[in-house]
Design an enzyme around this catalytic site. Structure first.
Site, PDB file in Angstrom:
ATOM      1  N   LEU A  65       0.862  -1.181   0.000  1.00 57.28           N
ATOM      2  CA  LEU A  65       0.000   0.000   0.000  1.00 57.28           C
ATOM      3  C   LEU A  65       0.899   1.231   0.000  1.00 57.28           C
ATOM      4  O   LEU A  65       1.939   1.253   0.661  1.00 57.28           O
ATOM      5  CB  LEU A  65      -0.900   0.023   1.240  1.00 57.28           C
ATOM      6  CG  LEU A  65      -2.092  -0.934   1.256  1.00 57.28           C
ATOM      7  CD1 LEU A  65      -2.707  -0.984   2.648  1.00 57.28           C
ATOM      8  CD2 LEU A  65      -3.143  -0.516   0.234  1.00 57.28           C
ATOM      9  N   ASP A  66       0.503   2.268  -0.729  1.00 50.90           N
ATOM     10  CA  ASP A  66       1.261   3.514  -0.729  1.00 50.90           C
ATOM     11  C   ASP A  66       1.313   4.090   0.686  1.00 50.90           C
ATOM     12  O   ASP A  66       0.424   3.821   1.505  1.00 50.90           O
ATOM     13  CB  ASP A  66       0.611   4.530  -1.664  1.00 50.90           C
ATOM     14  CG  ASP A  66       0.689   4.108  -3.127  1.00 50.90           C
ATOM     15  OD1 ASP A  66       1.699   3.483  -3.501  1.00 50.90           O
ATOM     16  OD2 ASP A  66      -0.258   4.401  -3.882  1.00 50.90           O
ATOM     17  N   PRO A  67       2.340   4.902   0.989  1.00 53.62           N
ATOM     18  CA  PRO A  67       2.438   5.475   2.342  1.00 53.62           C
ATOM     19  C   PRO A  67       1.179   6.201   2.803  1.00 53.62           C
ATOM     20  O   PRO A  67       0.802   6.105   3.975  1.00 53.62           O
ATOM     21  CB  PRO A  67       3.628   6.434   2.218  1.00 53.62           C
ATOM     22  CG  PRO A  67       4.503   5.800   1.179  1.00 53.62           C
ATOM     23  CD  PRO A  67       3.542   5.196   0.185  1.00 53.62           C
ATOM     24  N   ALA A  81      -1.849   5.517   2.016  1.00 49.50           N
ATOM     25  CA  ALA A  81      -2.984   4.595   2.069  1.00 49.50           C
ATOM     26  C   ALA A  81      -3.044   3.871   3.411  1.00 49.50           C
ATOM     27  O   ALA A  81      -2.050   3.754   4.129  1.00 49.50           O
ATOM     28  CB  ALA A  81      -2.899   3.592   0.929  1.00 49.50           C
TER      29      ALA A  81
END
Length: 303
Positions: free
Chosen positions: A45-47, A49
């Site tokens: 997951l992106d930071p 998210a």
């Protein structure tokens, strides 16, 4: 200095990822909590998210690939009118465009255009490789790389609500889908630009966020949050083997059985222990082992 002694830990932890940290950083923290020799996640997951980040420990890393290929469900918050270089709120502003007056009918009409089979151009800020380097390394240097569109599938795209220039939606999508890019494409179809200010994952394959826990909760009671290996595979047919067939499968043999309901199956030994995943060979009408697990015998300490 004495060599670190790892624990024999096999299982899955359903981590509730907070905002502002990396998936790999959390992976290493969970690994240290359990003192596990092997650990892997099932799709970063992106930071910015949040939400469901399954962590596979020990033998569970053998099925992380199956989870990487799984469909995912997210709740996203799209801010219209402002474009960023990364497609999310952590990026640098690029441009602003006026947002047209929104209506439920307009949004649902646009959403319907993105359901089904879709071609999507992956973002520059992604881990996809170009000449051996991830695209985000080029993006950080201001270098633009042409990317080919890739096929994805949007199973569901539902409007949750909208207010002024902010739209919230839920999406169930195939592997390889970039929801940041989906948000940008929705904004473009609405005649403006946009970026995600929130992204929360609620499902990975058969795993849902119902039982996920924060890192702090896991640190306080780690045994309570260690899930069995077969948890994400409950959608596969279970095959219960006798002693003879168990031995055959564990030694790489194949079984002549009736065609199973699913192409992949779960194998259990006579003691009802999960021992691996099987695969149906249609052309040979045989069931063969695909992934086998070296698990602790019943009664072994998992603490």
């Amino acid at each position: 200095m004495a060599k670190k002694q790892w624990q024999k830990i096999d299982g899955i932890v359903l981590l509730n990822k907070p905002e502002g940290v990396t998936s790999n950083g959390l992976l290493q923290q969970v690994r240290r909590v359990y003192n596990a020799k092997k650990a892997g996640h099932t799709g970063a997951l992106d930071p910015f998210a949040t939400g469901l980040l399954p962590i596979c420990l020990g033998e569970a890393t053998k099925i992380s690939g199956l989870l990487l290929d799984s469909d995912k469900r997210y709740i996203a918050t799209l801010q219209l009118g402002l474009e960023t270089d990364s497609g999310d709120k952590d990026g640098n502003p690029l441009k602003t465009i006026a947002v047209p007056a929104l209506s439920k009918a307009m949004l649902e009409t646009v959403f319907s255009q993105f359901e089904g089979d879709v071609m999507q151009v992956p973002p520059m800020y992604s881990a996809l490789k170009h000449q051996g380097k991830p695209l985000y390394e080029y993006a950080r240097k201001g270098i633009h790389i042409e990317r080919a569109a890739r096929p994805i599938h949007i199973y569901e795209l539902k409007l949750i609500d909208f207010e002024n220039t902010v739209v919230r939606f839920e999406v169930l999508c195939s592997k390889g889908t970039y929801v940041r890019t989906l948000g940008e494409d929705i904004a473009k179809a609405l005649g403006t630009v946009g970026h995600l200010t929130g992204l929360h994952r609620t499902q990975t394959g058969a795993l849902t966020g119902d039982e996920m826990a924060t890192l702090e909760e896991i640190e306080l009671n780690k045994d309570a949050y260690l899930q069995p290996l077969d948890l994400p595979l409950k959608h596969l047919q279970a095959i219960h083997l006798n002693a003879k067939d168990t031995d055959k499968i564990l030694h790489g043999g194949k079984l002549a059985v009736e065609e199973p309901e699913t192409l992949l199956v779960r194998f259990y030994d006579p003691q009802q222990r999960f021992i691996g995943v099987g695969e149906w060979q249609q052309e040979k009408q045989l069931l063969k082992p695909k992934r086998l697990f070296n698990l602790n015998p019943i009664g072994d300490d998992h603490s």
